[in-house]
Scaffold this motif. Structure first.
Motif, PDB file in Angstrom:
ATOM      1  N   GLY A  22       0.885  -1.287  -0.054  1.00 11.70           N
ATOM      2  CA  GLY A  22       0.001   0.016  -0.102  1.00 11.70           C
ATOM      3  C   GLY A  22       0.934   1.209   0.026  1.00 11.70           C
ATOM      4  N   PRO A  23       0.394   2.482   0.243  1.00  6.54           N
ATOM      5  CA  PRO A  23       0.918   3.671   0.104  1.00  6.54           C
ATOM      6  C   PRO A  23       2.160   3.670   1.137  1.00  6.54           C
ATOM      7  N   ASP A  24       2.001   3.338   2.441  1.00  9.40           N
ATOM      8  CA  ASP A  24       3.123   3.273   3.519  1.00  9.40           C
ATOM      9  C   ASP A  24       4.214   2.501   3.110  1.00  9.40           C
ATOM     10  N   PHE A  25       3.856   1.298   2.527  1.00  3.54           N
ATOM     11  CA  PHE A  25       4.905   0.275   2.177  1.00  3.54           C
ATOM     12  C   PHE A  25       5.807   1.160   1.022  1.00  3.54           C
ATOM     13  N   ALA A  26       5.045   1.652  -0.081  1.00  6.74           N
ATOM     14  CA  ALA A  26       5.686   2.290  -1.203  1.00  6.74           C
ATOM     15  C   ALA A  26       6.695   3.548  -0.777  1.00  6.74           C
ATOM     16  N   VAL A  27       5.989   4.330   0.349  1.00  5.66           N
ATOM     17  CA  VAL A  27       6.724   5.491   0.827  1.00  5.66           C
ATOM     18  C   VAL A  27       8.077   4.953   1.466  1.00  5.66           C
ATOM     19  N   TYR A  86       0.684  13.703  -5.686  1.00  2.54           N
ATOM     20  CA  TYR A  86       1.761  14.578  -5.665  1.00  2.54           C
ATOM     21  C   TYR A  86       3.093  13.636  -5.448  1.00  2.54           C
ATOM     22  N   LEU A  87       3.040  12.969  -4.510  1.00  2.13           N
ATOM     23  CA  LEU A  87       4.455  12.066  -4.220  1.00  2.13           C
ATOM     24  C   LEU A  87       4.891  11.137  -5.568  1.00  2.13           C
ATOM     25  N   LYS A  90       6.080  13.448  -8.019  1.00  2.00           N
ATOM     26  CA  LYS A  90       7.436  14.006  -7.596  1.00  2.00           C
ATOM     27  C   LYS A  90       8.421  12.726  -7.945  1.00  2.00           C
ATOM     28  N   ALA A  91       7.963  11.576  -7.645  1.00  2.00           N
ATOM     29  CA  ALA A  91       9.179  10.402  -8.125  1.00  2.00           C
ATOM     30  C   ALA A  91       9.259  10.297  -9.568  1.00  2.00           C
ATOM     31  N   LEU A  92       8.191  10.455 -10.253  1.00  2.00           N
ATOM     32  CA  LEU A  92       8.222  10.207 -11.500  1.00  2.00           C
ATOM     33  C   LEU A  92       9.221  11.346 -12.206  1.00  2.00           C
ATOM     34  N   LEU A 194       8.984   3.186 -10.782  1.00  2.00           N
ATOM     35  CA  LEU A 194       8.043   2.156 -10.134  1.00  2.00           C
ATOM     36  C   LEU A 194       7.270   2.736  -9.087  1.00  2.00           C
ATOM     37  N   THR A 195       8.111   3.354  -8.057  1.00  2.00           N
ATOM     38  CA  THR A 195       7.132   3.813  -6.925  1.00  2.00           C
ATOM     39  C   THR A 195       6.329   4.872  -7.435  1.00  2.00           C
ATOM     40  N   GLY A 196       6.665   5.826  -8.345  1.00  2.00           N
ATOM     41  CA  GLY A 196       5.960   6.860  -8.752  1.00  2.00           C
ATOM     42  C   GLY A 196       4.533   6.545  -9.299  1.00  2.00           C
ATOM     43  N   VAL A 197       4.824   5.159 -10.242  1.00  2.00           N
ATOM     44  CA  VAL A 197       3.498   4.720 -11.023  1.00  2.00           C
ATOM     45  C   VAL A 197       2.507   4.130  -9.798  1.00  2.00           C
ATOM     46  N   ALA A 198       3.232   3.444  -8.805  1.00  2.00           N
ATOM     47  CA  ALA A 198       2.454   2.728  -7.920  1.00  2.00           C
ATOM     48  C   ALA A 198       1.749   3.755  -6.872  1.00  2.00           C
ATOM     49  N   LEU A 199       2.427   4.839  -6.724  1.00  2.00           N
ATOM     50  CA  LEU A 199       1.646   6.000  -5.805  1.00  2.00           C
ATOM     51  C   LEU A 199       0.674   6.619  -6.497  1.00  2.00           C
TER      52      LEU A 199
END
Length: 212
Positions: A22-27, A86-87, A90-92, A194-199
């Motif tokens: 989920g979001p917590d894990f991705a962050v 937003y997160l 920013k990652a992308l 990957l985390t940008g797309v996931a978020l």
């Protein structure tokens, strides 16, 4: 008084919830990979404080009121979805910015300026997620009766905090240990992408969430 069996069962359920993607894990993964283990741990602590607050809110009825109120639920949902988007963006952008860097040392991530920024990122990701409210509104009453004391509430809140901290500190430590691998520009771009797309996906999913 809450029994040891109840405490163990509650802690186990909260731990399983924390371990679900989920979001917590991705962050935590991105912050650990991009900024280092210490920043990942700071984000983990922020998430854990958010969980602590949600348990207290569920025990006192605040979370239930929020979940029952269409307006309050929508506000938290929209703000939370916007923050995840937003997160993700920013990652992308970070991934795209690094794509043109020929050298081995990428530009430092802006979030690395302060561990407080990583802490706030974790905290906001958790407290702006109305799904957390629904989760604890359903869970907490099963372990706290109508006549539960303040001590029982605090015990469960601290158990939730400890379990969440334990899991995400493990995640931050594992990812942070692989710092040299994640320092490679190609790997860093992949993590950011990957985390940008996931978020962004999680933010879009949250935006379409409806009350049960």
């Amino acid at each position: 008084m809450t029994s040891l069996t109840q405490i163990a069962a509650f802690g186990g359920v909260v731990l399983l919830g924390a371990m679900s993607p989920g979001p917590d894990f991705a962050v935590v993964v991105r912050r650990s990979a991009v900024s280092g283990r210490g920043y990942g741990m700071a984000a983990a602590l922020g998430i854990s404080v958010g969980v602590f607050a949600w348990v207290l809110a569920a025990a006192t009825g605040v979370a239930a009121l929020m979940a029952a109120s269409a307006a309050a639920f929508t506000v938290v949902k929209v703000v939370g979805a916007a923050y995840l988007l937003y997160l993700g963006v920013k990652a992308l952008r970070s991934a795209l910015r690094r794509s043109g860097e020929p050298g081995p040392d990428p530009v430092p991530d802006p979030g690395r300026r302060s561990s407080w920024a990583a802490f706030a990122e974790g905290l906001l990701t958790n407290v702006l997620n109305p799904k957390a409210a629904l989760f604890f509104v359903a869970l907490v009453p099963q372990f706290l009766g109508g006549g539960a004391s303040l001590a029982d509430t605090l015990v469960l809140s601290l158990i939730a905090l400890a379990g969440t901290v334990m899991w995400f500190l493990v995640v931050a430590t594992i990812v942070g240990t692989l710092r040299k691998l994640f320092a490679r520009p190609a790997v860093r771009r992949t993590v950011d992408g990957l985390t940008g797309v996931a978020l962004i996906g999680l933010g879009a999913k949250l935006a379409t969430t409806s009350r049960p």
